[in-house]
Motif scaffolding. Sequence first.
Motif, PDB file in Angstrom:
ATOM      1  N   LYS A 112      63.723 -27.323  54.958  1.00  0.00           N
ATOM      2  CA  LYS A 112      64.537 -26.398  55.756  1.00  0.00           C
ATOM      3  C   LYS A 112      65.134 -25.297  54.904  1.00  0.00           C
ATOM      4  O   LYS A 112      65.854 -24.451  55.375  1.00  0.00           O
ATOM      5  N   GLY A 113      64.883 -25.359  53.559  1.00  0.00           N
ATOM      6  CA  GLY A 113      65.345 -24.270  52.696  1.00  0.00           C
ATOM      7  C   GLY A 113      66.284 -24.698  51.616  1.00  0.00           C
ATOM      8  O   GLY A 113      66.399 -24.044  50.581  1.00  0.00           O
TER       9      GLY A 113
ATOM     10  N   ASN B 185      56.498 -24.780  51.705  1.00  0.00           N
ATOM     11  CA  ASN B 185      57.639 -25.225  52.499  1.00  0.00           C
ATOM     12  C   ASN B 185      57.534 -26.654  53.046  1.00  0.00           C
ATOM     13  O   ASN B 185      58.170 -26.985  54.047  1.00  0.00           O
ATOM     14  N   ILE B 186      56.716 -27.486  52.442  1.00  0.00           N
ATOM     15  CA  ILE B 186      56.723 -28.914  52.762  1.00  0.00           C
ATOM     16  C   ILE B 186      56.726 -29.699  51.456  1.00  0.00           C
ATOM     17  O   ILE B 186      56.349 -29.174  50.404  1.00  0.00           O
ATOM     18  N   VAL B 187      57.172 -30.918  51.524  1.00  0.00           N
ATOM     19  CA  VAL B 187      57.113 -31.830  50.383  1.00  0.00           C
ATOM     20  C   VAL B 187      56.193 -32.981  50.758  1.00  0.00           C
ATOM     21  O   VAL B 187      56.360 -33.602  51.814  1.00  0.00           O
TER      22      VAL B 187
ATOM     23  N   THR C  35      59.537 -44.192  42.128  1.00  0.00           N
ATOM     24  CA  THR C  35      60.557 -43.231  42.546  1.00  0.00           C
ATOM     25  C   THR C  35      61.793 -43.973  43.029  1.00  0.00           C
ATOM     26  O   THR C  35      61.705 -44.765  43.958  1.00  0.00           O
ATOM     27  N   PRO C  36      62.959 -43.747  42.446  1.00  0.00           N
ATOM     28  CA  PRO C  36      64.178 -44.416  42.915  1.00  0.00           C
ATOM     29  C   PRO C  36      64.476 -44.055  44.369  1.00  0.00           C
ATOM     30  O   PRO C  36      64.295 -42.910  44.785  1.00  0.00           O
ATOM     31  N   SER C  37      64.939 -45.047  45.113  1.00  0.00           N
ATOM     32  CA  SER C  37      65.255 -44.791  46.521  1.00  0.00           C
ATOM     33  C   SER C  37      66.379 -43.769  46.656  1.00  0.00           C
ATOM     34  O   SER C  37      66.432 -43.021  47.645  1.00  0.00           O
ATOM     35  N   SER C  38      67.274 -43.711  45.655  1.00  0.00           N
ATOM     36  CA  SER C  38      68.381 -42.742  45.721  1.00  0.00           C
ATOM     37  C   SER C  38      67.864 -41.307  45.735  1.00  0.00           C
ATOM     38  O   SER C  38      68.429 -40.433  46.401  1.00  0.00           O
ATOM     39  N   ASP C  39      66.759 -41.039  44.996  1.00  0.00           N
ATOM     40  CA  ASP C  39      66.178 -39.687  44.987  1.00  0.00           C
ATOM     41  C   ASP C  39      65.579 -39.341  46.351  1.00  0.00           C
ATOM     42  O   ASP C  39      65.699 -38.214  46.831  1.00  0.00           O
ATOM     43  N   ILE C  40      64.923 -40.349  46.946  1.00  0.00           N
ATOM     44  CA  ILE C  40      64.343 -40.128  48.276  1.00  0.00           C
ATOM     45  C   ILE C  40      65.451 -39.887  49.295  1.00  0.00           C
ATOM     46  O   ILE C  40      65.339 -38.999  50.159  1.00  0.00           O
ATOM     47  N   ILE C  41      66.522 -40.645  49.205  1.00  0.00           N
ATOM     48  CA  ILE C  41      67.648 -40.468  50.138  1.00  0.00           C
ATOM     49  C   ILE C  41      68.230 -39.058  49.998  1.00  0.00           C
ATOM     50  O   ILE C  41      68.553 -38.387  50.986  1.00  0.00           O
ATOM     51  N   THR C  42      68.358 -38.604  48.747  1.00  0.00           N
ATOM     52  CA  THR C  42      68.872 -37.241  48.500  1.00  0.00           C
ATOM     53  C   THR C  42      67.980 -36.201  49.169  1.00  0.00           C
ATOM     54  O   THR C  42      68.463 -35.255  49.810  1.00  0.00           O
ATOM     55  N   LEU C  43      66.679 -36.361  49.021  1.00  0.00           N
ATOM     56  CA  LEU C  43      65.735 -35.423  49.632  1.00  0.00           C
ATOM     57  C   LEU C  43      65.845 -35.442  51.154  1.00  0.00           C
ATOM     58  O   LEU C  43      65.971 -34.388  51.801  1.00  0.00           O
ATOM     59  N   LEU C  44      65.832 -36.628  51.748  1.00  0.00           N
ATOM     60  CA  LEU C  44      65.882 -36.751  53.201  1.00  0.00           C
ATOM     61  C   LEU C  44      67.197 -36.219  53.759  1.00  0.00           C
ATOM     62  O   LEU C  44      67.222 -35.533  54.798  1.00  0.00           O
ATOM     63  N   GLN C  45      68.269 -36.537  53.049  1.00  0.00           N
ATOM     64  CA  GLN C  45      69.586 -36.095  53.506  1.00  0.00           C
ATOM     65  C   GLN C  45      69.736 -34.579  53.381  1.00  0.00           C
ATOM     66  O   GLN C  45      70.258 -33.913  54.284  1.00  0.00           O
ATOM     67  N   SER C  46      69.258 -33.995  52.284  1.00  0.00           N
ATOM     68  CA  SER C  46      69.380 -32.546  52.062  1.00  0.00           C
ATOM     69  C   SER C  46      68.592 -31.761  53.090  1.00  0.00           C
ATOM     70  O   SER C  46      69.007 -30.677  53.515  1.00  0.00           O
ATOM     71  N   GLU C  47      67.450 -32.307  53.482  1.00  0.00           N
ATOM     72  CA  GLU C  47      66.596 -31.594  54.437  1.00  0.00           C
ATOM     73  C   GLU C  47      66.885 -31.968  55.883  1.00  0.00           C
ATOM     74  O   GLU C  47      66.124 -31.579  56.788  1.00  0.00           O
ATOM     75  N   GLU C  48      67.982 -32.747  56.077  1.00  0.00           N
ATOM     76  CA  GLU C  48      68.418 -33.118  57.425  1.00  0.00           C
ATOM     77  C   GLU C  48      67.277 -33.752  58.232  1.00  0.00           C
ATOM     78  O   GLU C  48      67.036 -33.406  59.395  1.00  0.00           O
ATOM     79  N   CYS C  49      66.561 -34.652  57.575  1.00  0.00           N
ATOM     80  CA  CYS C  49      65.406 -35.306  58.210  1.00  0.00           C
ATOM     81  C   CYS C  49      65.862 -36.268  59.307  1.00  0.00           C
ATOM     82  O   CYS C  49      66.929 -36.881  59.199  1.00  0.00           O
TER      83      CYS C  49
END
Length: 550
Positions: free
Chosen positions: A18-19, A45-47, A57-71
């Motif tokens: 989302k940017g 514009n996709i991951v 990959t640590p789950s915390s990094d995935i959570i950060t990505l999902l949360q930042s992109e408002e998934c």
Amino acid sequence: MSSLSSSSFSNSIIIPLKGSLNGSLNNEGGMSNNNVGDNINNIDNIVEIFIDELSSTPSSDIITLLQSEECPPSLYFKVANAYRVHHKLVKEHDEILNKAKDLHDTEKNRKDPKEKVALLNIYNSLAQSLLTQASAVSSQAIDLNLKKAQVSDLHSQATALFSRSDKIDQFYYATWCNKGRMLLLQYQEDKTDKALERARYYFETARRERPGVLPSLLGLGAVNYLSGSYQAALEHYAKAIELFPKESGAGARNALGLCCYKVGQVDRAKACFARAAALDPSHVPALVNGAVLDLPVDVEGAVKRVVMAQMTDANNAMVNLHLANHFFHAFRAMPGTVTVSASNPTQGQASLGFDVSPGESVRLGLDHVLTVTSRTPTGLVTFDCPAPVGVHTWYSRDRDRVVQLARLSHSHATTPSLKSEACYLIAKVHHARMEWEKAAKFYKQSVKLDKTFAPALYGYATLLVRQKDYPSALGLLSSVLKACPRSADALSLHGVVMSKDPAKRPKAWGQIRSACALRPDDADLQLTRARALKDDVGGFGEAIEAYEKA
């Protein structure tokens, strides 16, 4: 976004940007402040998250990505499922889903059909993890009160998740299935019919809401098996395997094999156990069940499979009990020879010592089994009957190994019945060695743990008869006959003990005759009949007949 075919992402998960992170991705697809970039790729514009590499990959990094992109919650569930299904990483799976339920259980998502299902799946997946933990705790050999407390706490947490799922959709099939699974776990702890019938209700409700799903079929199979409806259980397991040949796995084949055995389809049961073991060579129940059925015709092959099961799970109580029982009867080759002279065939001289306790059996050559009555430090041994003259290889039973395996089984057993059988095997070893007090101690423990375990009841009764405690022996033998009314040994011994009372001799002799009718070719039973009837005025002729038959 690039125009990419769906097959490009068959082993990956796509996260639309989302940017907020779009500018922080470097040219190699990495993220500037964490390690997600090692396993993702930035494409217009996709991951793209690579599932095969997700374990690093640590789950915390995935959570950060999902949360930042408002998934949405559906993407949280998809990524968490990849951790669990592809990499067996339950902790990471739970961390992601817990974050999803805390952030995204909103009225908006509950009204969106896709996200509503995702929320339901999130709650049920977290509940499944708790129930799996509860099952693992139940199988641990820990303090009973501690175990109950831990299981109760995990069930309470699961129930809270079911309540939140019901608020979204009280008829969702997965919630009903998981409630049924929890009740099955409760039934395994307390054996109450109420828990079993409630589990049946939940699984049948789930089947009505969504016919032909795997969890409800397996659940109904388990409920019917535990309630003794083996044909119905067989049909449910067979349907599960037919509809879900891959997903049902080795467990369903093993369960189907148990059902087939219960309804008398032994060959089909063997095939089921073999198929389960082929699908999962580490599936211990299938290895053991197949070995037990093959034992009468292929002892060596059956023992090899049980040994394989032990290599897979060295602390499995059931496996160690099977091995202990095998080694109690099996002979092993011993070093040196035993020489028996014609001048005294009841004695033998061992060339390299003779470390066998009096009362135990040995085998000389291929087929001469004798009982040791005494031995000396120099290797001079006395047998209970004449041995064949000559120089013989000899074999003994590894009773120390039996005790070791039985103690190991007892320490890891989670049910009273398994602990009872372990104590019984230890008692049998002491009984064979004529260590009467030790044998009585372990027989008592076995009977205390399982008052219906007939072999331990019978073994303890034989010791009480030897101690001339006839009333107690009769009580134990009556319990054996209540559980196994056609036990020839119990009938015979009960009759012998009862005959000590002259007023009860007619009934006692009737029991001894019944025992002989059950096993007419058993020489020991015929001798018992002959000895019991030889002093009876009207039984002398029958006694002679019994002596001749013996």
